[in-house]
Design a protein around this motif. Structure first.
Motif, PDB file in Angstrom:
ATOM      1  N   ILE A  65      -5.585   8.512  19.826  1.00 46.93           N
ATOM      2  CA  ILE A  65      -5.397   8.621  18.380  1.00 46.93           C
ATOM      3  C   ILE A  65      -3.908   8.664  18.057  1.00 46.93           C
ATOM      4  CG2 ILE A  65      -5.814  10.044  16.335  1.00 46.93           C
ATOM      5  CD1 ILE A  65      -8.340  11.106  17.818  1.00 46.93           C
ATOM      6  N   GLY A  66      -3.506   7.874  17.071  1.00 44.89           N
ATOM      7  CA  GLY A  66      -2.112   7.837  16.634  1.00 44.89           C
ATOM      8  C   GLY A  66      -1.331   6.817  17.436  1.00 44.89           C
ATOM      9  N   GLY A  67      -0.246   6.346  16.864  1.00 43.70           N
ATOM     10  CA  GLY A  67       0.584   5.370  17.545  1.00 43.70           C
ATOM     11  C   GLY A  67       0.104   3.950  17.310  1.00 43.70           C
ATOM     12  N   TYR A  68       0.745   3.033  17.985  1.00 48.13           N
ATOM     13  CA  TYR A  68       0.477   1.613  17.807  1.00 48.13           C
ATOM     14  C   TYR A  68      -0.879   1.234  18.380  1.00 48.13           C
ATOM     15  CZ  TYR A  68       0.937  -3.435  18.097  1.00 48.13           C
ATOM     16  OH  TYR A  68       0.721  -4.777  17.990  1.00 48.13           O
ATOM     17  N   GLN A  69      -1.675   0.540  17.573  1.00 48.85           N
ATOM     18  CA  GLN A  69      -2.962  -0.004  18.014  1.00 48.85           C
ATOM     19  C   GLN A  69      -2.794  -1.511  18.183  1.00 48.85           C
ATOM     20  OE1 GLN A  69      -5.646   2.065  18.646  1.00 48.85           O
ATOM     21  NE2 GLN A  69      -4.159   3.653  18.201  1.00 48.85           N
ATOM     22  N   ASN A  70      -3.392  -2.071  19.183  1.00 49.59           N
ATOM     23  CA  ASN A  70      -3.287  -3.515  19.424  1.00 49.59           C
ATOM     24  C   ASN A  70      -4.252  -4.284  18.540  1.00 49.59           C
ATOM     25  OD1 ASN A  70      -1.246  -3.555  21.418  1.00 49.59           O
ATOM     26  ND2 ASN A  70      -2.715  -2.746  22.887  1.00 49.59           N
ATOM     27  N   ILE A  71      -4.115  -4.073  17.240  1.00 47.44           N
ATOM     28  CA  ILE A  71      -4.955  -4.749  16.256  1.00 47.44           C
ATOM     29  C   ILE A  71      -4.030  -5.279  15.167  1.00 47.44           C
ATOM     30  CG2 ILE A  71      -6.811  -4.497  14.565  1.00 47.44           C
ATOM     31  CD1 ILE A  71      -7.800  -2.072  16.217  1.00 47.44           C
ATOM     32  N   ALA A  72      -4.145  -6.561  14.866  1.00 53.12           N
ATOM     33  CA  ALA A  72      -3.369  -7.154  13.784  1.00 53.12           C
ATOM     34  C   ALA A  72      -4.331  -7.677  12.726  1.00 53.12           C
ATOM     35  CB  ALA A  72      -2.498  -8.287  14.314  1.00 53.12           C
ATOM     36  N   PHE A  73      -4.032  -7.378  11.484  1.00 49.22           N
ATOM     37  CA  PHE A  73      -4.807  -7.877  10.358  1.00 49.22           C
ATOM     38  C   PHE A  73      -4.006  -8.996   9.708  1.00 49.22           C
ATOM     39  CE2 PHE A  73      -6.113  -3.445  10.873  1.00 49.22           C
ATOM     40  CZ  PHE A  73      -7.485  -3.583  10.935  1.00 49.22           C
ATOM     41  N   THR A  74      -4.693 -10.025   9.237  1.00 52.68           N
ATOM     42  CA  THR A  74      -4.001 -11.123   8.582  1.00 52.68           C
ATOM     43  C   THR A  74      -4.395 -11.198   7.120  1.00 52.68           C
ATOM     44  OG1 THR A  74      -5.701 -12.720   9.188  1.00 52.68           O
ATOM     45  CG2 THR A  74      -3.844 -12.503  10.694  1.00 52.68           C
ATOM     46  N   CYS A  75      -3.513 -11.810   6.343  1.00 57.64           N
ATOM     47  CA  CYS A  75      -3.754 -12.009   4.923  1.00 57.64           C
ATOM     48  C   CYS A  75      -2.991 -13.261   4.492  1.00 57.64           C
ATOM     49  CB  CYS A  75      -3.318 -10.796   4.116  1.00 57.64           C
ATOM     50  SG  CYS A  75      -1.556 -10.446   4.218  1.00 57.64           S
ATOM     51  N   GLU A  76      -3.265 -13.739   3.310  1.00 61.69           N
ATOM     52  CA  GLU A  76      -2.596 -14.936   2.803  1.00 61.69           C
ATOM     53  C   GLU A  76      -1.153 -14.660   2.389  1.00 61.69           C
ATOM     54  OE1 GLU A  76      -3.766 -18.059   2.840  1.00 61.69           O
ATOM     55  OE2 GLU A  76      -5.492 -17.230   3.901  1.00 61.69           O
ATOM     56  N   ASP A  77      -0.886 -13.467   1.853  1.00 67.44           N
ATOM     57  CA  ASP A  77       0.437 -13.136   1.303  1.00 67.44           C
ATOM     58  C   ASP A  77       0.810 -11.724   1.746  1.00 67.44           C
ATOM     59  OD1 ASP A  77       2.686 -12.591  -0.269  1.00 67.44           O
ATOM     60  OD2 ASP A  77       1.592 -12.657  -2.166  1.00 67.44           O
ATOM     61  N   VAL A  78       1.635 -11.616   2.779  1.00 71.91           N
ATOM     62  CA  VAL A  78       2.009 -10.304   3.319  1.00 71.91           C
ATOM     63  C   VAL A  78       2.742  -9.464   2.274  1.00 71.91           C
ATOM     64  CG1 VAL A  78       3.407  -9.109   5.063  1.00 71.91           C
ATOM     65  CG2 VAL A  78       2.008 -11.075   5.714  1.00 71.91           C
ATOM     66  N   VAL A  79       3.701 -10.040   1.583  1.00 71.84           N
ATOM     67  CA  VAL A  79       4.478  -9.284   0.597  1.00 71.84           C
ATOM     68  C   VAL A  79       3.578  -8.788  -0.530  1.00 71.84           C
ATOM     69  CG1 VAL A  79       6.355  -9.412  -1.088  1.00 71.84           C
ATOM     70  CG2 VAL A  79       6.634 -10.463   1.175  1.00 71.84           C
ATOM     71  N   GLY A  80       2.745  -9.669  -1.065  1.00 77.83           N
ATOM     72  CA  GLY A  80       1.841  -9.283  -2.150  1.00 77.83           C
ATOM     73  C   GLY A  80       0.809  -8.261  -1.710  1.00 77.83           C
ATOM     74  N   THR A  81       0.268  -8.436  -0.502  1.00 76.08           N
ATOM     75  CA  THR A  81      -0.712  -7.485   0.023  1.00 76.08           C
ATOM     76  C   THR A  81      -0.067  -6.131   0.245  1.00 76.08           C
ATOM     77  OG1 THR A  81      -2.005  -9.267   1.008  1.00 76.08           O
ATOM     78  CG2 THR A  81      -2.373  -7.049   1.878  1.00 76.08           C
ATOM     79  N   CYS A  82       1.160  -6.103   0.761  1.00 77.20           N
ATOM     80  CA  CYS A  82       1.873  -4.827   0.932  1.00 77.20           C
ATOM     81  C   CYS A  82       2.031  -4.123  -0.410  1.00 77.20           C
ATOM     82  CB  CYS A  82       3.250  -5.055   1.561  1.00 77.20           C
ATOM     83  SG  CYS A  82       3.203  -5.388   3.308  1.00 77.20           S
ATOM     84  N   HIS A  83       2.398  -4.874  -1.419  1.00 77.94           N
ATOM     85  CA  HIS A  83       2.577  -4.291  -2.757  1.00 77.94           C
ATOM     86  C   HIS A  83       1.263  -3.681  -3.247  1.00 77.94           C
ATOM     87  CE1 HIS A  83       4.271  -3.764  -6.733  1.00 77.94           C
ATOM     88  NE2 HIS A  83       3.201  -4.357  -7.235  1.00 77.94           N
ATOM     89  N   THR A  84       0.167  -4.412  -3.096  1.00 76.43           N
ATOM     90  CA  THR A  84      -1.146  -3.923  -3.525  1.00 76.43           C
ATOM     91  C   THR A  84      -1.553  -2.674  -2.750  1.00 76.43           C
ATOM     92  OG1 THR A  84      -1.859  -6.145  -4.148  1.00 76.43           O
ATOM     93  CG2 THR A  84      -3.595  -4.524  -3.701  1.00 76.43           C
ATOM     94  N   LEU A  85      -1.390  -2.711  -1.420  1.00 76.46           N
ATOM     95  CA  LEU A  85      -1.792  -1.573  -0.593  1.00 76.46           C
ATOM     96  C   LEU A  85      -0.922  -0.350  -0.850  1.00 76.46           C
ATOM     97  CD1 LEU A  85      -2.675  -3.350   2.778  1.00 76.46           C
ATOM     98  CD2 LEU A  85      -4.236  -2.546   0.982  1.00 76.46           C
ATOM     99  N   LYS A  86       0.370  -0.548  -1.062  1.00 79.64           N
ATOM    100  CA  LYS A  86       1.249   0.590  -1.396  1.00 79.64           C
ATOM    101  C   LYS A  86       0.800   1.255  -2.692  1.00 79.64           C
ATOM    102  CE  LYS A  86       5.580  -0.736   0.803  1.00 79.64           C
ATOM    103  NZ  LYS A  86       6.991  -1.089   0.528  1.00 79.64           N
TER     104      LYS A  86
END
Length: 123
Positions: A65-86
């Motif tokens: 538990i905690g730390g880096y997980q070897n899982i990457a999620f993808t999306c169409e727009d990283v900047v826009g998705t970051c803004h939405t998630l923040k």
């Protein structure tokens, strides 16, 4: 082998994790049920994904538990998705930037401190 069915995300509090992954990240619940020895299996599906995530920590594996997980999620727009998630309260430990492999990436964390890459190599 045909595909990856699910990946497991180790968590300390399944209720808190369920709330984070459904309300903040927008994942859908596939199943949430008890199974053997008082354990609980929570399987979620990210929108549009073929691979599910499971919020479960096998007994004796709490050190995962905690730390880096070897899982990457993808999306169409990283900047826009970051803004939405923040705006939903998701914490990013690395802001969006062009990665050395050419795509955009950012890193966010869940309430347990597990960190994940958010990327789109086509940007």
């Amino acid at each position: 082998m045909m595909r990856v069915s699910f990946v497991s995300i180790p968590v300390t509090d399944q209720d808190r994790a369920l709330q984070f992954y459904t309300e903040k990240l927008g994942f859908d619940v596939v199943t949430d049920q008890a199974f053997g020895n008082g354990m609980r299996w929570i399987q979620l599906k990210p929108p549009g994904a073929e691979t599910d995530v499971v919020l479960f920590t096998p007994p004796g594996q709490e050190n995962r538990i905690g730390g880096y997980q070897n899982i990457a999620f993808t999306c169409e727009d990283v900047v826009g998705t970051c803004h939405t998630l923040k705006a939903r309260g998701v914490v990013f430990v690395k802001e969006p930037e062009r990665a050395n492999w050419g795509g955009m990436e950012a890193i966010f964390q869940d309430p347990d401190g597990n960190t994940f890459v958010l990327a789109n190599p086509r940007e």
